[in-house]
Design a protein around this motif. Structure first.
Motif, short mmCIF file in Angstrom:
data_model
loop_
_atom_site.label_atom_id
_atom_site.label_comp_id
_atom_site.label_asym_id
_atom_site.label_seq_id
_atom_site.Cartn_x
_atom_site.Cartn_y
_atom_site.Cartn_z
N ILE A 1 -4.65 -2.23 -14.15
CA ILE A 1 -5.46 -1.58 -15.26
C ILE A 1 -3.99 -1.17 -15.65
CG2 ILE A 1 -6.21 0.57 -15.93
CD1 ILE A 1 -8.36 -1.01 -13.77
N ARG A 2 -3.68 -1.26 -17.37
CA ARG A 2 -2.69 -0.58 -17.93
C ARG A 2 -3.27 1.32 -17.47
NH1 ARG A 2 0.87 -3.11 -21.25
NH2 ARG A 2 2.78 -1.94 -21.61
N MET A 3 -1.84 1.66 -17.69
CA MET A 3 -1.48 3.00 -17.83
C MET A 3 -0.93 3.63 -18.39
SD MET A 3 -4.22 3.52 -15.22
CE MET A 3 -4.21 5.59 -15.53
N GLY A 4 -1.32 4.90 -19.03
CA GLY A 4 -0.36 5.12 -20.02
C GLY A 4 0.81 5.76 -19.77
N SER A 5 1.01 5.80 -18.05
CA SER A 5 2.28 6.78 -17.75
C SER A 5 3.23 5.35 -17.19
CB SER A 5 1.94 6.84 -15.88
OG SER A 5 1.31 5.82 -15.38
N ASP A 6 3.09 4.00 -17.41
CA ASP A 6 3.76 3.32 -17.46
C ASP A 6 4.10 2.56 -18.80
OD1 ASP A 6 1.56 1.64 -18.15
OD2 ASP A 6 1.47 0.19 -16.66
N LEU A 7 3.75 3.54 -19.88
CA LEU A 7 3.73 2.63 -21.13
C LEU A 7 5.43 3.34 -21.50
CD1 LEU A 7 0.76 3.99 -23.22
CD2 LEU A 7 2.09 1.31 -22.73
N PRO A 8 6.59 2.31 -22.38
CA PRO A 8 7.60 3.23 -23.02
C PRO A 8 7.23 4.59 -23.53
CG PRO A 8 7.42 0.90 -23.76
CD PRO A 8 6.00 1.19 -23.41
N PRO A 9 8.57 4.86 -23.53
CA PRO A 9 8.05 6.58 -24.73
C PRO A 9 7.60 6.15 -25.67
CG PRO A 9 10.63 5.75 -23.81
CD PRO A 9 10.20 5.01 -23.57
N TRP A 10 6.92 7.06 -26.79
CA TRP A 10 6.61 6.84 -27.68
C TRP A 10 7.54 5.91 -29.09
CZ3 TRP A 10 4.52 10.56 -32.47
CH2 TRP A 10 4.04 9.46 -32.85
N VAL B 1 -7.44 13.97 -4.95
CA VAL B 1 -7.79 13.90 -3.82
C VAL B 1 -8.19 15.76 -3.47
CG1 VAL B 1 -6.03 13.49 -1.64
CG2 VAL B 1 -6.27 11.98 -3.48
N GLY B 2 -8.96 15.55 -2.81
CA GLY B 2 -9.33 17.18 -2.10
C GLY B 2 -8.32 17.56 -0.96
N THR B 3 -7.71 17.36 -0.67
CA THR B 3 -7.29 16.46 0.75
C THR B 3 -5.89 17.47 0.51
OG1 THR B 3 -7.88 15.50 2.40
CG2 THR B 3 -6.03 16.92 2.97
N ARG B 4 -5.32 19.14 0.61
CA ARG B 4 -4.06 19.60 -0.40
C ARG B 4 -2.80 18.90 1.03
NH1 ARG B 4 -3.77 25.39 -2.30
NH2 ARG B 4 -2.25 23.72 -3.01
N GLU B 5 -2.12 18.81 0.34
CA GLU B 5 -0.56 18.69 0.30
C GLU B 5 -0.21 16.94 1.46
OE1 GLU B 5 0.63 21.22 3.37
OE2 GLU B 5 0.74 22.98 2.00
N LEU B 6 -1.73 16.07 1.06
CA LEU B 6 -1.63 14.99 1.26
C LEU B 6 -0.95 13.84 0.11
CD1 LEU B 6 -2.27 13.10 3.62
CD2 LEU B 6 -4.77 12.57 1.82
N VAL B 7 -1.21 14.19 -1.40
CA VAL B 7 -0.19 12.79 -2.24
C VAL B 7 0.88 14.05 -3.13
CG1 VAL B 7 -1.61 11.32 -1.84
CG2 VAL B 7 -2.37 13.45 -3.57
N ARG B 8 1.98 12.90 -3.50
CA ARG B 8 2.47 13.39 -5.06
C ARG B 8 1.52 13.59 -5.96
NH1 ARG B 8 7.23 9.31 -4.51
NH2 ARG B 8 7.38 10.80 -6.54
N TYR B 9 0.68 15.63 -6.56
CA TYR B 9 -0.19 15.22 -7.72
C TYR B 9 0.63 14.98 -8.53
CZ TYR B 9 -2.10 18.34 -4.25
OH TYR B 9 -2.54 18.76 -3.04
N ALA B 10 2.13 14.76 -8.88
CA ALA B 10 2.22 14.77 -10.50
C ALA B 10 3.49 12.67 -10.24
CB ALA B 10 3.94 15.72 -11.19
N ALA B 11 3.27 12.35 -9.69
CA ALA B 11 3.43 10.93 -9.13
C ALA B 11 2.42 10.19 -9.89
CB ALA B 11 3.70 10.55 -8.06
N PRO B 12 3.28 9.31 -10.76
CA PRO B 12 2.59 8.04 -11.38
C PRO B 12 1.18 7.91 -10.75
CG PRO B 12 4.53 7.65 -12.29
CD PRO B 12 4.64 8.95 -11.09
N GLN B 13 -0.24 7.19 -10.97
CA GLN B 13 -1.43 6.97 -10.24
C GLN B 13 -0.84 5.24 -10.90
OE1 GLN B 13 -4.83 8.79 -9.67
NE2 GLN B 13 -3.55 11.01 -8.88
N ARG B 14 -1.28 4.60 -9.59
CA ARG B 14 -1.41 3.06 -10.22
C ARG B 14 -3.31 2.12 -8.71
NH1 ARG B 14 3.58 3.07 -8.29
NH2 ARG B 14 2.48 2.16 -6.23
N PHE B 15 -3.20 1.75 -10.16
CA PHE B 15 -4.78 0.90 -10.36
C PHE B 15 -4.88 -0.35 -10.26
CE2 PHE B 15 -5.42 5.97 -11.38
CZ PHE B 15 -6.66 5.98 -10.53
N ALA B 16 -5.72 -1.07 -10.02
CA ALA B 16 -6.15 -2.22 -9.57
C ALA B 16 -7.70 -2.60 -9.77
CB ALA B 16 -5.13 -3.23 -8.95
#
Length: 691
Positions: free
Chosen positions: A280-289, A215-230
């Motif tokens: 859409i399955r993302m790597g961030s929602d996976l169990p530990p390796w 996201v180009g706008t600063r201080e709008l989102v939590r950058y390190a938080a997991p993103q979800r897609f559908a």
């Protein structure tokens, strides 16, 4: 202060000290060697009233240094340029390649690694006071960082711009291809609860892989938080947690980076964002390796009880017991078998990843969707059955005694892994699905763990003397046991023959059976026991060696994918499609969606025990449920895409959509007879109470 917060504090202090140092001693940053060098380039001459492009090319002095995107994320500094331009000369906004994410101490940064370039348009007004080449100068201010230190950089930019016509710099074609391409349709965004939701227009046919939105706008989102897609039709819907105190912007811009590393630049305005869609399955929602490794190991271990693998494992263990020999010989045999299994799993997994990266819609056991591979497996299963019955002795598969055979054990390991791939059992779905979204080194680690699980029983036999000592003593019973092992292997051959009929028709099967008979004759002559060998075998070998390939060539001509009967079942199921699923859910009816294949043993067992039963059919009919069936026997890109969205790499997959539910309930890969009746009864109860 906790130990986990120390890296964050150190990073912030490093940035503060670097900025203070640069402010107090501005010449110091200029005098030191550039950690990331910057150079100004011009694409070519420009006429009055015309336009050309400029680029700033950045080159780190070593791989540890990285630069930043215009919105650097939680820490860092985007590039700023101060231009000294002649009158009538203007420079537009810079366009960037898609950045990468760098997570250090809980801070997410948007960075560039290696050489990269940013590109901007340069325009010359028709009344500009330039009659010949003019000088373009400026200063660029940016930050160069490693994982432990950041250094402010200042670069003096200078280039001469020609006026009129002339050659173009060929490097700009590569610069342009690396940029995030702008979308020709606007995105829409909305702030809902504590999330920013963005609808990005992308064709439904485009494979987005595992995307990420910058996201180009600063201080709008939590950058390190997991993103979800559908996926909602031709819209990619992203959901990103908002930063604390974030305000609704009037417009939004950014870059969506796709799974293959390419990027698309979007501009958005407030509007309605679709809800629902297929996640859409993302790597961030996976169990530990490590948990995925354990699941792959257990899944491989369970595959040893499958009817096509168990006879091979049993005979290898008995051959080792019969041979006796030294500890070193037993270990060598076990290691050779393990190497064959692990190498086969790595090869199949690596090929799967390569094909998917090239855009092919394939999943686990993809090779069984090719008729030629099924024919080869059928011939192999028939040959192994005859071997177990004593018609001949395949090296490495005999129990006649002698020392351990490293070469034979390696080949047997390759064989065991290859014939095990039609089956996916408990624990394997999560691991194989994760392999599709993890970085390739981690994904190959999961395939290696799967192979180690398959090889583990025989590895233990070879390395633990106490296990070998507990094996029954050699005797005539071993020959009888080997013949009994022909039963499960023969059933495997029959199942593969049925699959040949299902995929290619009756004549295709008949010719393949003839080819199998010729192959058996050839093996019987080549590998017959010494007491049965004939003195004049060359004519027979030549005959069988010619007849078998001719029959296989004839079988290819007889292949008819439309010859088998259409699938019918007790549930009156409909073929799967995204449209059929959406229509059934829109009608607020329960939906049972299952994916199967004729070559999947687990699928067929579940269908006979829990799906194709009178109890399930009656319960589903009473609940007015829609049953959708996805047949993955032959390659189907739509089914492969849906399986990938659900985070799995193969079949079986069973999903239950309750009326009004936003997401499906995933059922176990091994079904019990009461699973579907219980779900159907629970869905029918609200309707009964309302009558």
């Amino acid at each position: 202060m906790t130990s986990a917060s120390l890296p964050v504090v150190r990073r912030v202090l490093a940035l503060f000290v670097a900025a203070l140092f640069a402010a107090l001693f501005p010449g110091a940053a200029q005098a030191q060697d550039a950690n990331i060098a910057a150079r100004l380039l011009v694409e070519g001459p420009v006429a009055k009233g015309g336009e050309t492009r400029i680029a700033i090319e950045f080159s780190p002095k070593s791989a540890e240094w990285h630069g930043y995107w215009s919105n650097p994320g939680d820490a860092g500094l985007g590039m700023q340029v101060e231009w000294d331009l002649p009158a009538g000369i203007t420079i537009g906004d810079f366009h960037y390649p898609p950045p990468k994410t760098l997570l250090i101490g809980g801070l997410m940064n948007h960075v560039f690694e290696g050489d990269y370039a940013v590109v901007a348009p340069l325009r010359v007004a028709s009344d500009a006071a330039v009659d010949g080449p003019f000088e373009l100068t400026g200063k660029a201010f940016y930050l160069a960082c490693t994982d432990t230190i950041c250094v402010p950089q200042e670069a003096r930019l200078r280039a001469v711009v020609g006026v009129g016509a002339g050659e173009q710099d060929s490097r700009f074609a590569a610069f342009q291809s690396a940029l995030a391409a702008p979308l020709d349709q606007p995105a829409r965004f909305a702030m809902e609860g504590d999330s920013l939701r963005i609808a990005i227009p992308l064709p439904a046919s485009l494979n987005v892989g595992t995307p990420h939105v910058f996201v180009g706008t600063r201080e709008l989102v939590r950058y390190a938080a997991p993103q979800r897609f559908a996926r909602a039709g031709d819209m990619l819907v992203a959901e990103i947690p908002l930063a604390e105190g974030a305000a609704m912007p009037a417009s939004l811009s950014g870059i969506v980076r796709l799974g293959d590393g390419t990027g698309l630049q979007f501009e958005g305005a407030p509007g309605t964002v679709p809800t629902g869609g297929e996640p859409i399955r993302m790597g961030s929602d996976l169990p530990p390796w490590w948990a995925l490794l354990g699941a792959a190991l257990l899944g491989g271990l369970i595959l040893n009880i499958m009817p096509c693998v168990f006879p091979i494992l049993s005979l290898k263990a008995l051959s080792l017991a019969k041979a006796g020999g030294s500890e070193a010989s037993a270990r060598k045999d076990a290691l050779a078998y393990t190497a064959g299994v692990v190498l086969a799993c790595l090869a199949l997994g690596g090929l799967l990843l390569v094909l998917r990266a090239s855009g092919e819609a394939v999943g686990w056991a993809f090779q069984l969707q090719e008729p030629g591979v099924v024919v080869a497996l059928f011939l192999l299963a028939v040959a192994l059955t005859a071997n177990f019955l004593g018609a001949f002795e395949i090296p490495g598969m005999a129990i006649t005694g002698g020392g351990a055979s490293g070469r034979g054990s390696f080949a047997t390991g390759l064989l065991a892994a290859f014939v095990a791939t039609p089956c996916t059992g408990p624990f394997m779905a999560a691991a194989l699905g994760a392999a599709l979204v993890l970085p390739w080194p981690l994904a190959l680690g999961l395939f290696a763990a799967l192979g180690l699980g398959i090889a583990l029983p025989f590895l233990l036999v070879g390395f633990v003397p106490a296990i070998r000592q507990r094996l029954p003593r050699p005797g005539k019973w071993m020959v009888t046991f080997r013949r009994w092992m022909a039963l499960p292997m023969g059933l495997t051959a029959l199942a593969l023959g049925w699959l040949l009929w299902r995929t290619g028709g009756t004549m295709f099967l008949v010719v393949c059976v003839g080819a199998a008979a010729s192959v058996l004759g050839l093996l019987a002559v080549l590998l017959a026991p010494a007491e049965r060998q004939q003195t004049k075998r060359k004519p027979l070998i030549a005959m069988f060696a010619i007849v078998a390939p001719l029959l296989l060539m004839h079988a290819a001509q007889q292949f008819d994918p439309d010859a088998s009967n259409a699938t019918s079942d007790m549930l009156a199921s409909q073929p799967f499609s995204e449209a059929a699923l959406a229509q059934a859910r829109a009608a607020n009816r329960p939906v049972f969606l299952y994916f199967t294949a004729d070559w999947c043993l687990t699928c067929k067992v579940n269908e006979s025990v829990a799906i194709e039963t009178q109890a399930s059919a009656k319960a589903l009919d009473g609940a007015d449920a829609v049953v959708l069936r996805g047949d993955w026997t032959r390659r189907d890109p739509a089914i492969t895409a849906f399986l990938t969205q659900q985070g799995v790499a193969g079949v079986p997959l069973y999903l239950w959509y309750a009326p009004g539910a936003s997401a499906p309930q995933r059922l176990p890969q091994v079904l019990t007879p009461q699973v579907l009746p219980d779900l159907a009864t629970a869905s029918a109860q609200p309707d009964d109470s309302s009558r």
